[in-house]
Motif scaffolding. Sequence first.
Motif, PDB file in Angstrom:
ATOM      1  N   ARG A  45      78.927  18.087  -9.444  1.00 59.44           N
ATOM      2  CA  ARG A  45      78.186  19.868 -10.479  1.00 59.44           C
ATOM      3  C   ARG A  45      78.605  20.499  -9.609  1.00 59.44           C
ATOM      4  NH1 ARG A  45      74.599  20.246 -15.307  1.00 59.44           N
ATOM      5  NH2 ARG A  45      76.119  21.802 -15.829  1.00 59.44           N
ATOM      6  N   LEU A  46      78.573  20.641  -8.114  1.00 56.49           N
ATOM      7  CA  LEU A  46      79.330  21.503  -7.126  1.00 56.49           C
ATOM      8  C   LEU A  46      79.884  22.869  -6.541  1.00 56.49           C
ATOM      9  CD1 LEU A  46      76.213  20.273  -4.664  1.00 56.49           C
ATOM     10  CD2 LEU A  46      75.964  22.096  -5.711  1.00 56.49           C
ATOM     11  N   LYS A  47      81.074  22.044  -6.971  1.00 58.40           N
ATOM     12  CA  LYS A  47      82.943  22.774  -7.440  1.00 58.40           C
ATOM     13  C   LYS A  47      82.700  23.609  -7.496  1.00 58.40           C
ATOM     14  CE  LYS A  47      87.303  21.470  -5.138  1.00 58.40           C
ATOM     15  NZ  LYS A  47      87.899  21.538  -4.677  1.00 58.40           N
ATOM     16  N   GLY A  48      83.271  24.237  -7.653  1.00 56.59           N
ATOM     17  CA  GLY A  48      83.363  25.907  -8.690  1.00 56.59           C
ATOM     18  C   GLY A  48      82.207  26.115  -9.179  1.00 56.59           C
ATOM     19  N   SER A  49      80.979  25.801  -8.655  1.00 60.48           N
ATOM     20  CA  SER A  49      79.536  27.100  -9.147  1.00 60.48           C
ATOM     21  C   SER A  49      79.423  28.011  -8.284  1.00 60.48           C
ATOM     22  CB  SER A  49      78.916  26.114  -8.849  1.00 60.48           C
ATOM     23  OG  SER A  49      77.997  25.702  -7.509  1.00 60.48           O
ATOM     24  N   ILE A  50      78.244  29.128  -8.976  1.00 64.67           N
ATOM     25  CA  ILE A  50      77.893  30.091  -8.189  1.00 64.67           C
ATOM     26  C   ILE A  50      76.710  30.462  -7.657  1.00 64.67           C
ATOM     27  CG2 ILE A  50      77.271  32.552  -9.153  1.00 64.67           C
ATOM     28  CD1 ILE A  50      79.586  32.393 -11.561  1.00 64.67           C
ATOM     29  N   LEU A  51      76.499  30.609  -6.896  1.00 59.91           N
ATOM     30  CA  LEU A  51      74.368  30.490  -6.193  1.00 59.91           C
ATOM     31  C   LEU A  51      74.226  31.998  -6.518  1.00 59.91           C
ATOM     32  CD1 LEU A  51      73.074  29.523  -4.281  1.00 59.91           C
ATOM     33  CD2 LEU A  51      74.080  29.659  -2.165  1.00 59.91           C
ATOM     34  N   THR A  52      72.811  31.774  -7.250  1.00 63.93           N
ATOM     35  CA  THR A  52      71.900  32.805  -6.964  1.00 63.93           C
ATOM     36  C   THR A  52      71.519  33.114  -6.150  1.00 63.93           C
ATOM     37  OG1 THR A  52      73.512  33.317  -9.092  1.00 63.93           O
ATOM     38  CG2 THR A  52      72.240  35.012  -9.134  1.00 63.93           C
ATOM     39  N   VAL A  53      71.003  34.013  -5.630  1.00 59.48           N
ATOM     40  CA  VAL A  53      69.621  34.186  -5.119  1.00 59.48           C
ATOM     41  C   VAL A  53      69.389  35.643  -5.225  1.00 59.48           C
ATOM     42  CG1 VAL A  53      68.514  34.036  -2.575  1.00 59.48           C
ATOM     43  CG2 VAL A  53      70.858  32.936  -3.339  1.00 59.48           C
ATOM     44  N   ILE A  54      67.938  35.582  -5.339  1.00 59.28           N
ATOM     45  CA  ILE A  54      66.851  36.651  -5.440  1.00 59.28           C
ATOM     46  C   ILE A  54      65.420  36.568  -5.230  1.00 59.28           C
ATOM     47  CG2 ILE A  54      65.515  36.349  -7.521  1.00 59.28           C
ATOM     48  CD1 ILE A  54      65.812  38.855  -9.068  1.00 59.28           C
ATOM     49  N   GLY A  55      64.854  37.674  -4.014  1.00 60.68           N
ATOM     50  CA  GLY A  55      64.337  37.658  -3.123  1.00 60.68           C
ATOM     51  C   GLY A  55      63.023  39.378  -4.071  1.00 60.68           C
ATOM     52  N   LYS A  56      61.396  38.135  -3.579  1.00 63.79           N
ATOM     53  CA  LYS A  56      60.440  40.138  -3.908  1.00 63.79           C
ATOM     54  C   LYS A  56      59.494  39.299  -2.777  1.00 63.79           C
ATOM     55  CE  LYS A  56      60.378  41.396  -8.709  1.00 63.79           C
ATOM     56  NZ  LYS A  56      59.547  42.209  -9.835  1.00 63.79           N
ATOM     57  N   ARG A  57      59.299  40.968  -2.719  1.00 62.57           N
ATOM     58  CA  ARG A  57      58.045  40.485  -1.733  1.00 62.57           C
ATOM     59  C   ARG A  57      56.593  40.681  -2.633  1.00 62.57           C
ATOM     60  NH1 ARG A  57      58.729  41.738   2.977  1.00 62.57           N
ATOM     61  NH2 ARG A  57      60.267  43.155   3.001  1.00 62.57           N
ATOM     62  N   ARG A  58      55.779  39.774  -1.440  1.00 60.00           N
ATOM     63  CA  ARG A  58      54.307  39.197  -2.277  1.00 60.00           C
ATOM     64  C   ARG A  58      53.597  40.352  -2.642  1.00 60.00           C
ATOM     65  NH1 ARG A  58      53.485  33.734  -2.624  1.00 60.00           N
ATOM     66  NH2 ARG A  58      55.346  32.717  -1.663  1.00 60.00           N
ATOM     67  N   ARG A  59      53.658  41.390  -2.059  1.00 61.02           N
ATOM     68  CA  ARG A  59      51.865  42.029  -1.973  1.00 61.02           C
ATOM     69  C   ARG A  59      52.488  43.241  -2.100  1.00 61.02           C
ATOM     70  NH1 ARG A  59      54.380  43.606   3.960  1.00 61.02           N
ATOM     71  NH2 ARG A  59      55.403  45.257   3.559  1.00 61.02           N
ATOM     72  N   ASN A  60      53.589  43.671  -2.744  1.00 66.18           N
ATOM     73  CA  ASN A  60      53.964  44.575  -3.458  1.00 66.18           C
ATOM     74  C   ASN A  60      55.320  44.525  -4.703  1.00 66.18           C
ATOM     75  OD1 ASN A  60      56.668  44.816  -2.526  1.00 66.18           O
ATOM     76  ND2 ASN A  60      56.054  46.379  -1.365  1.00 66.18           N
ATOM     77  N   ASN A  61      55.664  43.648  -5.062  1.00 67.41           N
ATOM     78  CA  ASN A  61      56.386  43.632  -6.173  1.00 67.41           C
ATOM     79  C   ASN A  61      57.995  43.236  -5.773  1.00 67.41           C
ATOM     80  OD1 ASN A  61      55.728  40.858  -7.387  1.00 67.41           O
ATOM     81  ND2 ASN A  61      55.320  41.992  -8.901  1.00 67.41           N
ATOM     82  N   ARG A  62      57.959  43.984  -5.041  1.00 68.26           N
ATOM     83  CA  ARG A  62      59.296  44.823  -3.783  1.00 68.26           C
ATOM     84  C   ARG A  62      60.606  43.641  -4.272  1.00 68.26           C
ATOM     85  NH1 ARG A  62      57.760  50.240  -1.368  1.00 68.26           N
ATOM     86  NH2 ARG A  62      56.874  51.661  -3.672  1.00 68.26           N
TER      87      ARG A  62
END
Length: 100
Positions: free
Chosen positions: A46-63
């Motif tokens: 299923r990988l070929k043609g897929s979309i990779l989405t990445v998100i991150g937050k800082r633990r101490r302040n949720n930013r």
Amino acid sequence: SCNVQVAAVLSDYRGVIFSWGWNHAGCDGNGAHAEEVAFNRANRKRLKGSILTVIGKRRRNNRWVHARPCEARCLLLARKHGVKAIQYITKSGEWIVEPL
């Protein structure tokens, strides 16, 4: 960094999620990246043609943190497996979409 939570999701052209991952211990940068975990869990067909989405937050302040996949490990995996685009969040919370 141990102070940042990062998640990665792989989805198909219809937006259906077929794998996900999160960063694991390794405060020195040598732990598993969220993208690596998602690729390791994914159905390779299923990988070929897929979309990779990445998100991150800082633990101490949720930013939001800039969460673009790293060049050295994660983008190499994405290109190797034929991912068509990456999406990621910036510190300001803006979504960026880049074709690969």
